[in-house]
Motif scaffolding. Sequence first.
Motif, PDB file in Angstrom:
ATOM      1  N   LEU A  98       0.875  -1.164   0.000  1.00  0.00           N
ATOM      2  CA  LEU A  98       0.000   0.000   0.000  1.00  0.00           C
ATOM      3  C   LEU A  98       0.916   1.218   0.000  1.00  0.00           C
ATOM      4  CD1 LEU A  98      -2.674  -1.046   2.653  1.00  0.00           C
ATOM      5  CD2 LEU A  98      -2.908  -1.063   0.161  1.00  0.00           C
ATOM      6  N   ILE A  99       0.700   2.124  -0.955  1.00  0.00           N
ATOM      7  CA  ILE A  99       1.576   3.276  -1.127  1.00  0.00           C
ATOM      8  C   ILE A  99       0.732   4.540  -1.102  1.00  0.00           C
ATOM      9  CG2 ILE A  99       3.219   4.397  -2.689  1.00  0.00           C
ATOM     10  CD1 ILE A  99       2.813   0.899  -3.444  1.00  0.00           C
ATOM     11  N   LYS A 100       0.993   5.409  -0.114  1.00  0.00           N
ATOM     12  CA  LYS A 100       0.261   6.672  -0.011  1.00  0.00           C
ATOM     13  C   LYS A 100       1.076   7.779  -0.661  1.00  0.00           C
ATOM     14  CE  LYS A 100      -1.875   7.725   3.793  1.00  0.00           C
ATOM     15  NZ  LYS A 100      -2.143   8.184   5.174  1.00  0.00           N
ATOM     16  N   VAL A 101       0.421   8.513  -1.563  1.00  0.00           N
ATOM     17  CA  VAL A 101       1.067   9.597  -2.284  1.00  0.00           C
ATOM     18  C   VAL A 101       0.191  10.841  -2.152  1.00  0.00           C
ATOM     19  CG1 VAL A 101       1.902  10.386  -4.530  1.00  0.00           C
ATOM     20  CG2 VAL A 101       2.053   7.967  -3.929  1.00  0.00           C
ATOM     21  N   ALA A 102       0.805  11.942  -1.724  1.00  0.00           N
ATOM     22  CA  ALA A 102       0.085  13.210  -1.621  1.00  0.00           C
ATOM     23  C   ALA A 102       0.548  14.120  -2.749  1.00  0.00           C
ATOM     24  CB  ALA A 102       0.350  13.874  -0.274  1.00  0.00           C
ATOM     25  N   GLY A 103      -0.390  14.844  -3.301  1.00  0.00           N
ATOM     26  CA  GLY A 103      -0.018  15.772  -4.362  1.00  0.00           C
ATOM     27  C   GLY A 103      -1.249  16.370  -5.018  1.00  0.00           C
ATOM     28  N   THR A 104      -1.008  17.473  -5.694  1.00  0.00           N
ATOM     29  CA  THR A 104      -2.070  18.142  -6.428  1.00  0.00           C
ATOM     30  C   THR A 104      -1.552  18.484  -7.819  1.00  0.00           C
ATOM     31  OG1 THR A 104      -1.372  20.288  -5.559  1.00  0.00           O
ATOM     32  CG2 THR A 104      -3.123  19.145  -4.356  1.00  0.00           C
ATOM     33  N   GLY A 105      -2.465  18.868  -8.687  1.00  0.00           N
ATOM     34  CA  GLY A 105      -2.087  19.322 -10.021  1.00  0.00           C
ATOM     35  C   GLY A 105      -1.383  18.259 -10.841  1.00  0.00           C
ATOM     36  N   GLU A 106      -0.267  18.661 -11.453  1.00  0.00           N
ATOM     37  CA  GLU A 106       0.486  17.768 -12.334  1.00  0.00           C
ATOM     38  C   GLU A 106       1.031  16.536 -11.610  1.00  0.00           C
ATOM     39  OE1 GLU A 106       1.032  17.562 -15.702  1.00  0.00           O
ATOM     40  OE2 GLU A 106      -0.626  19.005 -15.637  1.00  0.00           O
ATOM     41  N   HIS A 107       1.421  16.705 -10.352  1.00  0.00           N
ATOM     42  CA  HIS A 107       1.926  15.564  -9.590  1.00  0.00           C
ATOM     43  C   HIS A 107       0.836  14.509  -9.420  1.00  0.00           C
ATOM     44  CE1 HIS A 107       5.956  16.881  -8.233  1.00  0.00           C
ATOM     45  NE2 HIS A 107       5.459  18.079  -8.520  1.00  0.00           N
ATOM     46  N   ARG A 108      -0.381  14.963  -9.201  1.00  0.00           N
ATOM     47  CA  ARG A 108      -1.505  14.042  -9.028  1.00  0.00           C
ATOM     48  C   ARG A 108      -1.799  13.288 -10.325  1.00  0.00           C
ATOM     49  NH1 ARG A 108      -5.461  13.531  -5.195  1.00  0.00           N
ATOM     50  NH2 ARG A 108      -7.540  12.998  -5.921  1.00  0.00           N
ATOM     51  N   ALA A 137       6.244  -8.652  -8.172  1.00  0.00           N
ATOM     52  CA  ALA A 137       7.590  -8.997  -7.730  1.00  0.00           C
ATOM     53  C   ALA A 137       8.159  -7.822  -6.922  1.00  0.00           C
ATOM     54  CB  ALA A 137       8.473  -9.297  -8.931  1.00  0.00           C
ATOM     55  N   PRO A 138       9.000  -8.106  -5.944  1.00  0.00           N
ATOM     56  CA  PRO A 138       9.573  -7.033  -5.119  1.00  0.00           C
ATOM     57  C   PRO A 138      10.268  -5.935  -5.929  1.00  0.00           C
ATOM     58  CG  PRO A 138      10.014  -9.154  -4.121  1.00  0.00           C
ATOM     59  CD  PRO A 138       9.395  -9.432  -5.461  1.00  0.00           C
ATOM     60  N   ASP A 139      10.924  -6.297  -7.039  1.00  0.00           N
ATOM     61  CA  ASP A 139      11.594  -5.288  -7.867  1.00  0.00           C
ATOM     62  C   ASP A 139      10.594  -4.311  -8.483  1.00  0.00           C
ATOM     63  OD1 ASP A 139      14.007  -6.446  -7.288  1.00  0.00           O
ATOM     64  OD2 ASP A 139      14.185  -7.511  -9.199  1.00  0.00           O
ATOM     65  N   LYS A 140       9.448  -4.820  -8.885  1.00  0.00           N
ATOM     66  CA  LYS A 140       8.398  -3.969  -9.466  1.00  0.00           C
ATOM     67  C   LYS A 140       7.907  -2.970  -8.415  1.00  0.00           C
ATOM     68  CE  LYS A 140       3.638  -4.262 -11.185  1.00  0.00           C
ATOM     69  NZ  LYS A 140       2.522  -5.181 -11.480  1.00  0.00           N
ATOM     70  N   ILE A 141       7.692  -3.440  -7.216  1.00  0.00           N
ATOM     71  CA  ILE A 141       7.224  -2.565  -6.140  1.00  0.00           C
ATOM     72  C   ILE A 141       8.289  -1.534  -5.799  1.00  0.00           C
ATOM     73  CG2 ILE A 141       6.538  -2.512  -3.707  1.00  0.00           C
ATOM     74  CD1 ILE A 141       5.108  -5.212  -4.265  1.00  0.00           C
ATOM     75  N   ASP A 142       9.544  -1.958  -5.736  1.00  0.00           N
ATOM     76  CA  ASP A 142      10.640  -1.021  -5.470  1.00  0.00           C
ATOM     77  C   ASP A 142      10.691   0.084  -6.525  1.00  0.00           C
ATOM     78  OD1 ASP A 142      11.417  -2.512  -3.256  1.00  0.00           O
ATOM     79  OD2 ASP A 142      13.014  -3.575  -4.339  1.00  0.00           O
ATOM     80  N   SER A 143      10.513  -0.277  -7.794  1.00  0.00           N
ATOM     81  CA  SER A 143      10.538   0.703  -8.885  1.00  0.00           C
ATOM     82  C   SER A 143       9.397   1.707  -8.762  1.00  0.00           C
ATOM     83  CB  SER A 143      10.447  -0.002 -10.242  1.00  0.00           C
ATOM     84  OG  SER A 143      11.561  -0.821 -10.446  1.00  0.00           O
ATOM     85  N   PHE A 144       8.204   1.211  -8.455  1.00  0.00           N
ATOM     86  CA  PHE A 144       7.045   2.101  -8.306  1.00  0.00           C
ATOM     87  C   PHE A 144       7.263   3.072  -7.146  1.00  0.00           C
ATOM     88  CE2 PHE A 144       2.693   3.015  -6.750  1.00  0.00           C
ATOM     89  CZ  PHE A 144       2.165   3.591  -7.901  1.00  0.00           C
ATOM     90  N   ILE A 145       7.766   2.572  -6.033  1.00  0.00           N
ATOM     91  CA  ILE A 145       8.018   3.422  -4.871  1.00  0.00           C
ATOM     92  C   ILE A 145       9.045   4.495  -5.205  1.00  0.00           C
ATOM     93  CG2 ILE A 145       9.022   3.443  -2.535  1.00  0.00           C
ATOM     94  CD1 ILE A 145       7.635   0.675  -2.148  1.00  0.00           C
ATOM     95  N   ALA A 146      10.097   4.128  -5.922  1.00  0.00           N
ATOM     96  CA  ALA A 146      11.132   5.102  -6.307  1.00  0.00           C
ATOM     97  C   ALA A 146      10.540   6.225  -7.148  1.00  0.00           C
ATOM     98  CB  ALA A 146      12.256   4.407  -7.061  1.00  0.00           C
ATOM     99  N   LEU A 147       9.647   5.889  -8.066  1.00  0.00           N
ATOM    100  CA  LEU A 147       9.009   6.918  -8.891  1.00  0.00           C
ATOM    101  C   LEU A 147       8.069   7.797  -8.066  1.00  0.00           C
ATOM    102  CD1 LEU A 147       8.275   4.772 -12.047  1.00  0.00           C
ATOM    103  CD2 LEU A 147       9.897   6.677 -11.886  1.00  0.00           C
ATOM    104  N   MET A 148       7.359   7.194  -7.117  1.00  0.00           N
ATOM    105  CA  MET A 148       6.426   7.959  -6.296  1.00  0.00           C
ATOM    106  C   MET A 148       7.148   8.913  -5.333  1.00  0.00           C
ATOM    107  SD  MET A 148       3.387   7.421  -7.255  1.00  0.00           S
ATOM    108  CE  MET A 148       3.623   6.882  -8.919  1.00  0.00           C
ATOM    109  N   GLU A 150       9.398  10.973  -6.022  1.00  0.00           N
ATOM    110  CA  GLU A 150       9.509  12.255  -6.723  1.00  0.00           C
ATOM    111  C   GLU A 150       8.165  12.981  -6.806  1.00  0.00           C
ATOM    112  OE1 GLU A 150      11.384  11.713 -10.511  1.00  0.00           O
ATOM    113  OE2 GLU A 150      12.743  10.210  -9.696  1.00  0.00           O
ATOM    114  N   LEU A 151       7.070  12.256  -6.580  1.00  0.00           N
ATOM    115  CA  LEU A 151       5.741  12.839  -6.749  1.00  0.00           C
ATOM    116  C   LEU A 151       5.010  13.090  -5.440  1.00  0.00           C
ATOM    117  CD1 LEU A 151       4.597  10.689  -9.791  1.00  0.00           C
ATOM    118  CD2 LEU A 151       5.507  13.028  -9.809  1.00  0.00           C
TER     119      LEU A 151
END
Length: 171
Positions: A98-108, A137-148, A150-151
Amino acid sequence: MKIQQAEAERHVLTVTVDNEAGILARIAGMFTARGYNIDSLTVADISENHAVSRITIVTQGPPQVIDQIRAQLERLVSVHRVVDLTETGKHVERELALIKVAGTGEHRVEALRLADVFRAQVVDTTTSSFIFELTGAPDKIDSFIALMRELGLVEVGRTGIAGMMRGAEGT
């Protein structure tokens, strides 16, 4: 004379145990007492009568340390079977996050676009945040978290790895 250090390898162990009070503490204590690290730990009841559980442990170490871990686990009275999925062949590993991301506008908008690419599901939303559910797979989750990150990554909850051998036979 130089002592050559063996390279640490990642191993996924499944341990079938009696579902009794204290077994998880004994297993974790065995790791702690010997200075071994547990990277991931999951436990689930696997029998209809709730008598047997399956513990999946991800750990790292050179081959002789992994062999020692297996031998010590097998000596515990409540342990029925220890299988090293990494050594026995092709297997499937999955994890839920479960990944919580806060943001508005373009980040959202970008967070939603990336979630779609990774096939993450929105399980909760407010006007200023999302909670995404992602399995894989754990690598997929790690990649998604790394991108999030920045957002506007706020918080991450991960279940740990569940693993199973491929094919018709059980472990």
